[in-house]
Motif scaffolding. Structure first.
Motif, mmCIF file in Angstrom:
data_model
loop_
_atom_site.group_PDB
_atom_site.id
_atom_site.type_symbol
_atom_site.label_atom_id
_atom_site.label_comp_id
_atom_site.label_asym_id
_atom_site.label_seq_id
_atom_site.Cartn_x
_atom_site.Cartn_y
_atom_site.Cartn_z
ATOM 1 N N ALA A 138 11.825 -11.292 14.159
ATOM 2 C CA ALA A 138 12.366 -10.143 13.437
ATOM 3 C C ALA A 138 13.021 -10.641 12.150
ATOM 4 C CB ALA A 138 13.375 -9.406 14.304
ATOM 5 N N ALA A 139 12.258 -10.597 11.064
ATOM 6 C CA ALA A 139 12.796 -11.067 9.779
ATOM 7 C C ALA A 139 14.009 -10.235 9.382
ATOM 8 C CB ALA A 139 11.725 -10.969 8.701
ATOM 9 N N PRO A 140 15.037 -10.885 8.854
ATOM 10 C CA PRO A 140 16.243 -10.139 8.482
ATOM 11 C C PRO A 140 16.003 -9.249 7.275
ATOM 12 C CG PRO A 140 16.446 -12.430 7.818
ATOM 13 C CD PRO A 140 15.169 -12.310 8.607
ATOM 14 N N GLY A 141 16.631 -8.106 7.287
ATOM 15 C CA GLY A 141 16.624 -7.204 6.141
ATOM 16 C C GLY A 141 17.961 -7.324 5.443
ATOM 17 N N ASN A 142 18.449 -6.210 4.946
ATOM 18 C CA ASN A 142 19.767 -6.204 4.329
ATOM 19 C C ASN A 142 20.817 -6.437 5.415
ATOM 20 O OD1 ASN A 142 18.565 -5.573 1.869
ATOM 21 N ND2 ASN A 142 18.686 -3.390 2.269
ATOM 22 N N LEU A 143 21.839 -7.200 5.085
ATOM 23 C CA LEU A 143 22.916 -7.515 6.011
ATOM 24 C C LEU A 143 24.229 -6.973 5.442
ATOM 25 C CD1 LEU A 143 21.955 -11.251 6.642
ATOM 26 C CD2 LEU A 143 21.370 -9.277 8.062
ATOM 27 N N THR A 144 25.286 -7.071 6.220
ATOM 28 C CA THR A 144 26.603 -6.660 5.746
ATOM 29 C C THR A 144 27.545 -7.859 5.798
ATOM 30 O OG1 THR A 144 26.283 -4.394 6.542
ATOM 31 C CG2 THR A 144 28.543 -5.082 6.125
ATOM 32 N N ALA A 145 28.291 -8.037 4.722
ATOM 33 C CA ALA A 145 29.292 -9.107 4.641
ATOM 34 C C ALA A 145 30.665 -8.474 4.472
ATOM 35 C CB ALA A 145 28.988 -10.022 3.463
ATOM 36 N N ALA A 146 31.675 -9.216 4.858
ATOM 37 C CA ALA A 146 33.051 -8.731 4.739
ATOM 38 C C ALA A 146 33.911 -9.777 4.050
ATOM 39 C CB ALA A 146 33.627 -8.434 6.121
ATOM 40 N N LYS A 147 34.956 -9.319 3.425
ATOM 41 C CA LYS A 147 36.009 -10.200 2.937
ATOM 42 C C LYS A 147 37.113 -10.135 3.979
ATOM 43 C CE LYS A 147 38.040 -12.983 0.160
ATOM 44 N NZ LYS A 147 37.460 -14.310 -0.053
ATOM 45 N N VAL A 148 37.353 -11.243 4.634
ATOM 46 C CA VAL A 148 38.350 -11.296 5.705
ATOM 47 C C VAL A 148 39.584 -12.035 5.205
ATOM 48 C CG1 VAL A 148 38.815 -12.082 8.054
ATOM 49 C CG2 VAL A 148 36.531 -11.249 7.450
ATOM 50 N N VAL A 149 40.722 -11.376 5.305
ATOM 51 C CA VAL A 149 42.002 -11.953 4.894
ATOM 52 C C VAL A 149 42.979 -11.753 6.045
ATOM 53 C CG1 VAL A 149 43.896 -11.854 3.236
ATOM 54 C CG2 VAL A 149 41.560 -11.458 2.456
ATOM 55 N N GLY A 150 43.557 -12.832 6.519
ATOM 56 C CA GLY A 150 44.510 -12.736 7.612
ATOM 57 C C GLY A 150 43.908 -12.181 8.887
ATOM 58 N N GLY A 151 42.618 -12.424 9.104
ATOM 59 C CA GLY A 151 41.955 -11.974 10.314
ATOM 60 C C GLY A 151 41.441 -10.547 10.279
ATOM 61 N N ALA A 152 41.632 -9.846 9.169
ATOM 62 C CA ALA A 152 41.172 -8.457 9.058
ATOM 63 C C ALA A 152 40.252 -8.302 7.849
ATOM 64 C CB ALA A 152 42.362 -7.515 8.917
ATOM 65 N N ALA A 153 39.228 -7.482 7.994
ATOM 66 C CA ALA A 153 38.308 -7.205 6.887
ATOM 67 C C ALA A 153 38.995 -6.292 5.884
ATOM 68 C CB ALA A 153 37.034 -6.556 7.404
ATOM 69 N N THR A 154 39.051 -6.744 4.625
ATOM 70 C CA THR A 154 39.656 -5.924 3.579
ATOM 71 C C THR A 154 38.619 -5.051 2.879
ATOM 72 O OG1 THR A 154 39.492 -7.730 1.976
ATOM 73 C CG2 THR A 154 41.558 -7.536 3.200
ATOM 74 N N PHE A 155 37.372 -5.506 2.847
ATOM 75 C CA PHE A 155 36.273 -4.681 2.346
ATOM 76 C C PHE A 155 34.952 -5.263 2.824
ATOM 77 C CE2 PHE A 155 36.848 -7.783 -1.087
ATOM 78 C CZ PHE A 155 35.552 -8.143 -1.407
ATOM 79 N N THR A 156 33.915 -4.442 2.773
ATOM 80 C CA THR A 156 32.570 -4.881 3.142
ATOM 81 C C THR A 156 31.609 -4.555 2.010
ATOM 82 O OG1 THR A 156 32.078 -2.780 4.256
ATOM 83 C CG2 THR A 156 32.947 -4.582 5.622
ATOM 84 N N ARG A 157 30.538 -5.328 1.959
ATOM 85 C CA ARG A 157 29.477 -5.111 0.975
ATOM 86 C C ARG A 157 28.138 -5.426 1.633
ATOM 87 N NH1 ARG A 157 33.098 -3.372 -1.368
ATOM 88 N NH2 ARG A 157 33.807 -3.678 -3.495
ATOM 89 N N PRO A 158 27.080 -4.753 1.187
ATOM 90 C CA PRO A 158 25.758 -5.137 1.689
ATOM 91 C C PRO A 158 25.314 -6.448 1.051
ATOM 92 C CG PRO A 158 25.573 -3.275 0.162
ATOM 93 C CD PRO A 158 27.029 -3.578 0.324
ATOM 94 N N LEU A 159 24.627 -7.257 1.826
ATOM 95 C CA LEU A 159 23.908 -8.415 1.298
ATOM 96 C C LEU A 159 22.459 -7.966 1.236
ATOM 97 C CD1 LEU A 159 25.383 -11.438 3.282
ATOM 98 C CD2 LEU A 159 25.898 -10.735 0.950
ATOM 99 N N CYS A 160 21.947 -7.839 0.042
ATOM 100 C CA CYS A 160 20.619 -7.268 -0.166
ATOM 101 C C CYS A 160 19.562 -8.365 -0.211
ATOM 102 C CB CYS A 160 20.593 -6.490 -1.475
ATOM 103 S SG CYS A 160 21.866 -5.191 -1.567
ATOM 104 N N VAL A 161 18.394 -8.035 0.293
ATOM 105 C CA VAL A 161 17.255 -8.948 0.213
ATOM 106 C C VAL A 161 16.912 -9.128 -1.263
ATOM 107 C CG1 VAL A 161 14.834 -9.255 0.816
ATOM 108 C CG2 VAL A 161 16.401 -8.254 2.474
ATOM 109 N N TRP A 162 16.824 -10.379 -1.684
ATOM 110 C CA TRP A 162 16.540 -10.682 -3.087
ATOM 111 C C TRP A 162 15.178 -10.127 -3.473
ATOM 112 C CZ3 TRP A 162 13.132 -13.230 -6.240
ATOM 113 C CH2 TRP A 162 13.598 -13.512 -7.511
ATOM 114 N N PRO A 163 15.006 -9.525 -4.619
ATOM 115 C CA PRO A 163 15.853 -9.493 -5.814
ATOM 116 C C PRO A 163 16.762 -8.264 -5.903
ATOM 117 C CG PRO A 163 13.728 -8.634 -6.407
ATOM 118 C CD PRO A 163 13.674 -8.988 -4.917
ATOM 119 N N LEU A 164 16.909 -7.507 -4.838
ATOM 120 C CA LEU A 164 17.780 -6.340 -4.873
ATOM 121 C C LEU A 164 19.247 -6.760 -4.916
ATOM 122 C CD1 LEU A 164 16.006 -4.159 -2.167
ATOM 123 C CD2 LEU A 164 15.574 -4.232 -4.630
ATOM 124 N N TYR A 165 20.097 -5.844 -5.380
ATOM 125 C CA TYR A 165 21.525 -6.115 -5.395
ATOM 126 C C TYR A 165 22.266 -4.817 -5.079
ATOM 127 C CZ TYR A 165 22.103 -3.854 -9.929
ATOM 128 O OH TYR A 165 22.148 -2.933 -10.932
#
Length: 79
Positions: free
Chosen positions: A32-59
Motif C-alpha cells: 500500500a503505497a503511501p499517499g498524503n500524510l499528516t504531520a504535527a508540530k509537537v511542543v511539550g508533548g502536545a500537538a500545537t498544529f498539524t499540516r498535510p505532507l503532500c506527495v511531491w510535487p504537490l504542496y
C-alpha cells in the motif's frame, strides 16, 4: 514529501512529527503505497498544529477558511 519549515529533517518551526515508519511498513508489508500524510508540530508533548505532507510535487495550500492550525484546512495542490 516536502515538509516546509523543518530544517531538512527535523526541528524548526514546521510540522516535523509524522509516523513515516508506519507508512513505509504498510508499503512494504501490504503493498500500500503511501499517499498524503499528516504531520504535527509537537511542543511539550502536545500537538500545537498539524499540516498535510503532500506527495511531491504537490504542496499544502490553505483553503481560505477553517482553523489555520488544522491539517483539514489545507488541500494538497500543484505549485
Amino acid at each position: 514529501y516536502v515538509a516546509p519549515g523543518v530544517l531538512h529533517c527535523s526541528g524548526g518551526p514546521g510540522a516535523d512529527s509524522a509516523d513515516l515508519l508506519a507508512a513505509l511498513d504498510d508499503w512494504v508489508t501490504r503493498n500500500a503505497a503511501p499517499g498524503n500524510l499528516t504531520a504535527a508540530k509537537v511542543v511539550g508533548g502536545a500537538a500545537t498544529f498539524t499540516r498535510p505532507l503532500c506527495v511531491w510535487p504537490l504542496y499544502p495550500r490553505y483553503n481560505g477558511s477553517g482553523d489555520v492550525n488544522a491539517a483539514a484546512s489545507y488541500t494538497c495542490t500543484t505549485p
